[in-house]
Design an enzyme around this catalytic site. Sequence first.
Site, PDB file in Angstrom:
ATOM      1  N   HIS A  32      -3.353   3.995  -2.513  1.00  0.00           N
ATOM      2  CA  HIS A  32      -4.481   3.505  -1.799  1.00  0.00           C
ATOM      3  C   HIS A  32      -5.087   3.927  -0.706  1.00  0.00           C
ATOM      4  O   HIS A  32      -6.043   3.642  -0.984  1.00  0.00           O
ATOM      5  CB  HIS A  32      -3.258   1.580  -1.230  1.00  0.00           C
ATOM      6  CG  HIS A  32      -3.003   1.326  -2.835  1.00  0.00           C
ATOM      7  ND1 HIS A  32      -1.512   1.209  -2.696  1.00  0.00           N
ATOM      8  CD2 HIS A  32      -3.878   0.651  -3.261  1.00  0.00           C
ATOM      9  CE1 HIS A  32      -1.307   0.610  -3.253  1.00  0.00           C
ATOM     10  NE2 HIS A  32      -2.765   0.005  -3.757  1.00  0.00           N
ATOM     11  N   GLN A  72      -4.467 -12.069 -13.055  1.00  0.00           N
ATOM     12  CA  GLN A  72      -3.914 -10.535 -14.145  1.00  0.00           C
ATOM     13  C   GLN A  72      -2.924 -10.644 -14.377  1.00  0.00           C
ATOM     14  O   GLN A  72      -2.845  -9.366 -14.795  1.00  0.00           O
ATOM     15  CB  GLN A  72      -4.756  -9.565 -13.515  1.00  0.00           C
ATOM     16  CG  GLN A  72      -4.009  -9.211 -11.901  1.00  0.00           C
ATOM     17  CD  GLN A  72      -5.164  -7.918 -11.621  1.00  0.00           C
ATOM     18  OE1 GLN A  72      -6.017  -8.595 -10.690  1.00  0.00           O
ATOM     19  NE2 GLN A  72      -4.288  -6.857 -11.495  1.00  0.00           N
ATOM     20  N   LEU A 110       0.999  -1.109   0.240  1.00  0.00           N
ATOM     21  CA  LEU A 110       0.043   0.100  -0.182  1.00  0.00           C
ATOM     22  C   LEU A 110       0.888   1.157  -0.291  1.00  0.00           C
ATOM     23  O   LEU A 110       1.635   1.168   0.590  1.00  0.00           O
ATOM     24  CB  LEU A 110      -0.953  -0.211   1.120  1.00  0.00           C
ATOM     25  CG  LEU A 110      -1.847  -1.095   0.972  1.00  0.00           C
ATOM     26  CD1 LEU A 110      -2.683  -1.449   2.408  1.00  0.00           C
ATOM     27  CD2 LEU A 110      -2.552  -1.217   0.346  1.00  0.00           C
ATOM     28  N   HIS A 111       0.941   2.359  -0.473  1.00  0.00           N
ATOM     29  CA  HIS A 111       1.641   3.411  -1.178  1.00  0.00           C
ATOM     30  C   HIS A 111      -0.424   4.651  -0.674  1.00  0.00           C
ATOM     31  O   HIS A 111      -1.273   4.350  -0.344  1.00  0.00           O
ATOM     32  CB  HIS A 111       1.943   3.363  -2.172  1.00  0.00           C
ATOM     33  CG  HIS A 111       1.103   3.673  -3.310  1.00  0.00           C
ATOM     34  ND1 HIS A 111      -0.311   4.477  -3.208  1.00  0.00           N
ATOM     35  CD2 HIS A 111       1.189   2.586  -3.990  1.00  0.00           C
ATOM     36  CE1 HIS A 111      -0.403   3.619  -4.783  1.00  0.00           C
ATOM     37  NE2 HIS A 111       0.274   2.581  -5.217  1.00  0.00           N
ATOM     38  N   GLY A 146      -8.537   3.218  -8.567  1.00  0.00           N
ATOM     39  CA  GLY A 146      -7.765   4.817  -8.844  1.00  0.00           C
ATOM     40  C   GLY A 146      -7.529   4.844 -10.109  1.00  0.00           C
ATOM     41  O   GLY A 146      -8.122   4.485 -10.824  1.00  0.00           O
ATOM     42  N   GLN A 174      -8.653   0.332 -16.261  1.00  0.00           N
ATOM     43  CA  GLN A 174      -9.560  -0.194 -15.339  1.00  0.00           C
ATOM     44  C   GLN A 174     -10.389  -0.237 -14.918  1.00  0.00           C
ATOM     45  O   GLN A 174     -11.528  -0.956 -14.739  1.00  0.00           O
ATOM     46  CB  GLN A 174      -7.967  -0.868 -14.330  1.00  0.00           C
ATOM     47  CG  GLN A 174      -8.860  -1.448 -13.315  1.00  0.00           C
ATOM     48  CD  GLN A 174      -7.867  -2.240 -12.464  1.00  0.00           C
ATOM     49  OE1 GLN A 174      -7.408  -2.916 -12.671  1.00  0.00           O
ATOM     50  NE2 GLN A 174      -7.613  -1.074 -10.717  1.00  0.00           N
ATOM     51  N   ASP A 207      -4.995   3.577 -12.924  1.00  0.00           N
ATOM     52  CA  ASP A 207      -5.319   2.877 -13.737  1.00  0.00           C
ATOM     53  C   ASP A 207      -6.922   2.722 -14.111  1.00  0.00           C
ATOM     54  O   ASP A 207      -7.468   2.189 -14.145  1.00  0.00           O
ATOM     55  CB  ASP A 207      -5.477   1.106 -13.343  1.00  0.00           C
ATOM     56  CG  ASP A 207      -4.163   1.080 -12.728  1.00  0.00           C
ATOM     57  OD1 ASP A 207      -3.273   0.870 -13.314  1.00  0.00           O
ATOM     58  OD2 ASP A 207      -4.220   0.713 -11.032  1.00  0.00           O
TER      59      ASP A 207
HETATM   60  O1  PAF Z   1      -5.443  -2.289  -8.842  1.00  0.00           O
HETATM   61  C1  PAF Z   1      -5.359  -3.260  -8.270  1.00  0.00           C
HETATM   62  O2  PAF Z   1      -4.862  -3.098  -7.589  1.00  0.00           O
HETATM   63  C2  PAF Z   1      -5.991  -4.505  -9.183  1.00  0.00           C
HETATM   64  O3  PAF Z   1      -5.973  -4.613 -10.212  1.00  0.00           O
HETATM   65  C3  PAF Z   1      -7.358  -5.170  -8.139  1.00  0.00           C
HETATM   66  C4  PAF Z   1      -8.707  -4.470  -8.763  1.00  0.00           C
HETATM   67  C5  PAF Z   1      -7.278  -4.864  -6.621  1.00  0.00           C
HETATM   68  C6  PAF Z   1      -7.641  -6.465  -8.646  1.00  0.00           C
HETATM   69  O4  PAF Z   1      -6.789  -7.691  -8.857  1.00  0.00           O
END
Ligand code: PAF
Length: 275
Positions: free
Chosen positions: A35, A59, A31-32, A145, A151, A148
């Site tokens: 997050h 992933q 974590l940074h 966030g 995503q 990304d």
């Molecule tokens: O962004 C991330 O850290 C990951 O892709 C997530 C959303 C936790 C899914 O594993």
Amino acid sequence: MNILRNIEEIRDFRASQLRSPLGFVPTMGNLHEGHLSLVRLAGRENRTVVVSVYVNPTQFNDPEDLASYPRTWEKDRMLLESLEVDSVFLPTDEVMYPKGYSITINPGAVAARWEGEHRPGHFEGVCSVVSKLLDIVQPDVAYFGEKDYQQLQVIRAMVGDLNLPVTIRCGPTIRETDGLALSSRNSLLSPDERARAPRLKQALDRLRAAIGADQDAAAALSEERSTLAAAGFQVDYLALVDGASLEPLTAPEEGARLLVAASIGVVRLIDNCAL
Ligand code: PAF
């Protein structure tokens, strides 16, 4: 802070102890401040906050990337405790992907280009794990966030298309003082690579100014690709896209976005900005 490791435990706990609205921040740990800012946002907007810490193997399209992904649970635990997170979901691979697991989620059109092209299977893994996490934790709101960006758009599309009963909220990209977007991968940069890494954001800033001043977008993108290559980056893509569909644009329009992905040495960095 409750640390819950299996699905029955967190489901029971959610039903009996965790008050709504519940804000959920899925993470892969290490974590940074990026997050932590999402956790704080979730805390301001909800009565209860749950964070998951799980390095999702499905992933990662590159086994070396998965092996080298930083795992720092003890430090993460202390940070989450200091933010008064109510519960952490900390599953193992066996909990998330029991023997015989075979159903995955097709991430659809928004995932086709950019990261989807350069990391085959990545968004299938992200969508599969995020839909499982949402189903397990049953949050009212889930936080992702903006760093990304693709995503975020893929998850928004999944939640919309599959009618998942959750609101998706996004938090801004958090940056070092020199502009480098915070990422768990930054800790893998050598001192020399770290010194060059902010050039990614500088390229985005110059592009935003050039395209905003009506310069030809294709020419400006091509010039910045060359500048990054000359600085030692291997550029996967640098593109002007529609902010929702992520389809490439030839000229700026409302909601357009700049996306970049490039490697320095073995470390691959991504960044983006609104136009
Ligand atoms: O962004 C991330 O850290 C990951 O892709 C997530 C959303 C936790 C899914 O594993």
